[in-house]
Design a protein around this motif. Structure first.
Motif, PDB file in Angstrom:
ATOM      1  N   GLY A  30      15.152  35.567 -29.123  1.00  0.00           N
ATOM      2  CA  GLY A  30      15.098  35.715 -27.698  1.00  0.00           C
ATOM      3  C   GLY A  30      14.527  34.259 -26.957  1.00  0.00           C
ATOM      4  O   GLY A  30      14.755  33.503 -26.940  1.00  0.00           O
ATOM      5  N   ASP A  31      14.269  35.133 -25.903  1.00  0.00           N
ATOM      6  CA  ASP A  31      13.776  34.383 -24.673  1.00  0.00           C
ATOM      7  C   ASP A  31      11.791  33.994 -25.530  1.00  0.00           C
ATOM      8  O   ASP A  31      11.483  32.812 -24.474  1.00  0.00           O
ATOM      9  N   TYR A  32      11.695  34.232 -25.668  1.00  0.00           N
ATOM     10  CA  TYR A  32       9.856  34.683 -26.486  1.00  0.00           C
ATOM     11  C   TYR A  32       9.749  33.848 -27.407  1.00  0.00           C
ATOM     12  O   TYR A  32      10.337  33.870 -29.343  1.00  0.00           O
TER      13      TYR A  32
ATOM     14  N   TYR B 238       6.323  33.701 -29.679  1.00  0.00           N
ATOM     15  CA  TYR B 238       4.684  34.147 -30.696  1.00  0.00           C
ATOM     16  C   TYR B 238       4.285  33.300 -31.012  1.00  0.00           C
ATOM     17  O   TYR B 238       4.387  32.640 -32.166  1.00  0.00           O
TER      18      TYR B 238
ATOM     19  N   ASP C  52       7.675  33.098 -21.874  1.00  0.00           N
ATOM     20  CA  ASP C  52       8.433  33.546 -21.634  1.00  0.00           C
ATOM     21  C   ASP C  52       9.443  32.095 -21.600  1.00  0.00           C
ATOM     22  O   ASP C  52       8.895  31.713 -20.758  1.00  0.00           O
TER      23      ASP C  52
ATOM     24  N   ASN D 214      11.934  32.356 -17.708  1.00  0.00           N
ATOM     25  CA  ASN D 214      11.019  31.865 -17.230  1.00  0.00           C
ATOM     26  C   ASN D 214       9.711  31.391 -17.286  1.00  0.00           C
ATOM     27  O   ASN D 214       8.056  32.771 -17.735  1.00  0.00           O
TER      28      ASN D 214
ATOM     29  N   LYS E 165       5.893  33.120 -15.564  1.00  0.00           N
ATOM     30  CA  LYS E 165       5.263  34.146 -16.195  1.00  0.00           C
ATOM     31  C   LYS E 165       4.753  34.927 -16.820  1.00  0.00           C
ATOM     32  O   LYS E 165       3.767  33.960 -17.948  1.00  0.00           O
TER      33      LYS E 165
ATOM     34  N   GLU F   6      13.270  40.760 -36.326  1.00  0.00           N
ATOM     35  CA  GLU F   6      13.848  40.730 -35.657  1.00  0.00           C
ATOM     36  C   GLU F   6      12.698  41.083 -34.618  1.00  0.00           C
ATOM     37  O   GLU F   6      12.403  41.089 -32.889  1.00  0.00           O
ATOM     38  N   LYS F   7      12.048  43.259 -34.620  1.00  0.00           N
ATOM     39  CA  LYS F   7      11.190  43.082 -34.061  1.00  0.00           C
ATOM     40  C   LYS F   7       9.483  43.170 -34.753  1.00  0.00           C
ATOM     41  O   LYS F   7       8.285  43.728 -33.581  1.00  0.00           O
TER      42      LYS F   7
ATOM     43  N   ASP G 252       8.707  42.978 -28.180  1.00  0.00           N
ATOM     44  CA  ASP G 252      10.093  43.498 -27.941  1.00  0.00           C
ATOM     45  C   ASP G 252      10.142  42.375 -26.736  1.00  0.00           C
ATOM     46  O   ASP G 252       9.212  43.229 -25.613  1.00  0.00           O
ATOM     47  N   ASN G 253      11.026  42.105 -26.311  1.00  0.00           N
ATOM     48  CA  ASN G 253      10.812  41.365 -24.830  1.00  0.00           C
ATOM     49  C   ASN G 253       9.435  40.875 -24.157  1.00  0.00           C
ATOM     50  O   ASN G 253       9.010  40.765 -23.438  1.00  0.00           O
ATOM     51  N   GLY G 254       8.212  40.828 -25.258  1.00  0.00           N
ATOM     52  CA  GLY G 254       7.121  39.917 -24.955  1.00  0.00           C
ATOM     53  C   GLY G 254       6.553  40.917 -24.980  1.00  0.00           C
ATOM     54  O   GLY G 254       5.104  40.646 -24.752  1.00  0.00           O
TER      55      GLY G 254
END
Length: 542
Positions: A58-60, A62, A113, A116, A119, A138-139, A243-245
């Protein structure tokens, strides 16, 4: 947005922030590329530690670094620097499990992120050990390391335990002082080494008969201790959910054996599948050398890393060279003299089954899917006795899972041809739509030519990228894109040149440290050579 990261060594910056890291520092810069001719640096992070791995979903991003556990003031935990603002990871974001650790370090996971950049970065740490691999679904992120049960260290501890009561009161007090010393002053290994020196001096004063009796007692205790261990090596697995950051440290588990690389793990429908090799082991007991043969295994684990099923003892005496999980199957290659290519059914994670087996000369170090029924393998060709004979690319047909077939192959004429794609999957470029496979390759020959002078049977060797035509049933060498002139020292025989390949529309790009070559995909004709100014680096090209 473009993220660029690497190692950071600026001593002036460290003096400015009044902190000099003893365990390395990495930078993570984010650029805005809206105006491509004037990229704008919009965010600068510094993360304490050595770079380990990173993944993007996604946008993140890691981003993972590793640090040791030494205490220091005023920042006892790993440091995060946002611009020039320092902070350290809070204590309640550092995790460890109640398991034995031999050489602890922290894996520091930072979620950045890119959509953004203003953030705040989210960071957590988990206690691990060295020699790690990382796989991400994915997770979930899975960080692994190998725990070895060291027979020699067990023996040393037994010697200390048996002799401790026989020491003088003065030496007993000295041993206790060593044990009580801070781990920052003496490590556990250093403590045991110092105590062992004291104990061994007592053994040296024994008569020959008493020394033999003592050694027999040590051997017996060691054998009893070894019988407590079913295996002498384990892969320790740390599961981290993302998950989403968000970052959650969720489970820890272990399986016997060690993994080859990240492709030894795969998560499918909330089940972790993992393939390991239990190494051959030598043991010395009562004057006799004993050995066990290597074994290979496949395990399935649930979401809490509890064992569901196992398939043990595959290819006795051989070791895993490559694995590839695709859907509910595992394709696995082991090697000792010939190449057993396994097809394993994982459709029921509580009942793993071997479907098929193919034995051919050679072995594959990396497996890549061509389609659902065809696998590309890259590795080495060998003789019937296991002697390596050249770089080999194979096509395996697995449509009949019980009878896999090698339907096509290419083997270099040069016995010592090498490719970094055997070990680094990012150096492997495959495009099914273009029927194209590109790999870095180099070859040097002991009878090579120097200038215009060639010994009998001599060869000039080469260094560049090999380009192949690959279809469902064919592998054909199309040509070599030469990069020997792109190596700054002019000696291209002993190290690889090409780092990466890529294509844009109908153009193929191959890059080495000092040269970017652009060639037409259609006929490999030269389009343009671009010289690159690369600074000297102490690091080898992978």
């Amino acid at each position: 947005k473009l993220a660029v990261y690497g190692n950071f060594y600026d001593l002036d910056f460290f003096k400015e922030i009044d902190f000099v890291p003893k365990q390395g520092m990495t930078f993570f810069n984010i650029y805005d590329l809206s105006d491509k001719e004037n990229p704008d640096l919009i965010k600068e992070y510094k993360f304490e530690g050595n770079y380990f791995e990173s993944r993007m979903f996604g946008d993140y991003v890691y981003f993972v670094t590793t640090t040791g556990t030494s205490y220091r003031s005023p920042y006892p935990t790993p440091l995060v620097i946002d611009g020039t603002v320092k902070s350290s990871i809070p204590f309640d974001r550092i995790y460890y499990y109640p398991i034995p650790y031999q050489s602890v370090e922290f894996a520091n996971i930072h979620a950045v992120d890119l959509a953004n950049p203003s953030k705040s970065v989210n960071s957590k740490s988990v206690a691990v050990e060295a020699s790690q691999n990382m796989y991400m679904s994915e997770k979930n992120i899975f960080i692994t390391y190998t725990e070895y049960i060291n027979e020699y260290e067990l023996q040393q501890k037994i010697i200390i335990d048996l002799m401790e009561d026989k020491l003088t009161d003065a030496d007993k007090d000295l041993v206790q002082k060593i044990k009580d010393s801070d781990d920052e002053v003496l490590s556990q290994y250093e403590k045991q080494s110092k105590i062992l020196q004291i104990v061994q001096s007592y053994v040296s004063y024994m008569t020959e008969k008493d020394q033999q009796a003592f050694q027999d007692e040590v051997d017996t205790e060691l054998q009893n201790k070894l019988e407590e261990y079913e295996y002498m090596e384990y892969t320790i697995i740390n599961k981290v959910s993302v998950d989403n950051g968000g970052i959650s440290i969720v489970a820890n588990g272990k399986v016997p054996g060690h993994v080859v690389n990240q492709f030894s793990l795969d998560e499918y429908q909330n089940v972790l599948r993992i393939a390991t090799t239990i190494s051959q082991r030598w043991s010395y007991y009562k004057g006799e050398s004993q050995s066990t043969e290597s074994l290979n295994n496949v395990f399935t684990l649930d979401k809490n890393l509890k064992l569901l099923d196992s398939l043990k003892g595959l290819a006795k005496g051989e070791t895993i060279q490559s694995t590839r999980f695709i859907g509910d199957r595992l394709y696995m290659v082991t090697f000792r003299q010939v190449d057993p290519f396994f097809v394993i059914d994982l459709s029921n994670p509580e009942s793993i089954k071997q479907l098929g087996l193919l034995k051919i000369p050679g072995f594959s170090r990396y497996l890549h899917p061509y389609d659902e029924n065809t696998i590309i393998g890259i590795g080495r060709d060998t003789s019937a006795t296991g002697a390596q004979r050249g770089l080999k690319i194979s096509l395996f047909d697995v449509s009949d899972v019980e009878h896999p077939k090698e339907i096509a192959k290419f083997v270099t004429d040069e016995q010592y041809a090498q490719s970094t794609a055997e070990y680094e999957h990012k150096a492997f470029l495959f495009s099914k739509v273009n029927n194209m496979l590109v790999i870095p390759a180099y070859s040097y020959n002991y009878g090579r030519c120097w200038g215009d002078v060639c010994p009998a049977g001599g060869s000039t060797g080469y260094n560049g990228a090999l380009v192949f035509k690959v279809t469902k049933d064919e592998i054909t060498l199309r040509g070599l894109i030469d990069h020997s002139q792109g190596i700054s020292n002019g000696n291209y025989y002993y190290s690889p040149a090409v780092e990466r390949s890529l294509y844009i529309k109908d153009m193929l790009y191959t890059k080495s440290p000092n040269l970017l070559r652009i060639n037409a995909i259609s006929d490999l004709s030269k389009v343009k050579n671009i010289a690159l100014e690369a600074g000297s680096s102490p690091y080898p090209v992978y």
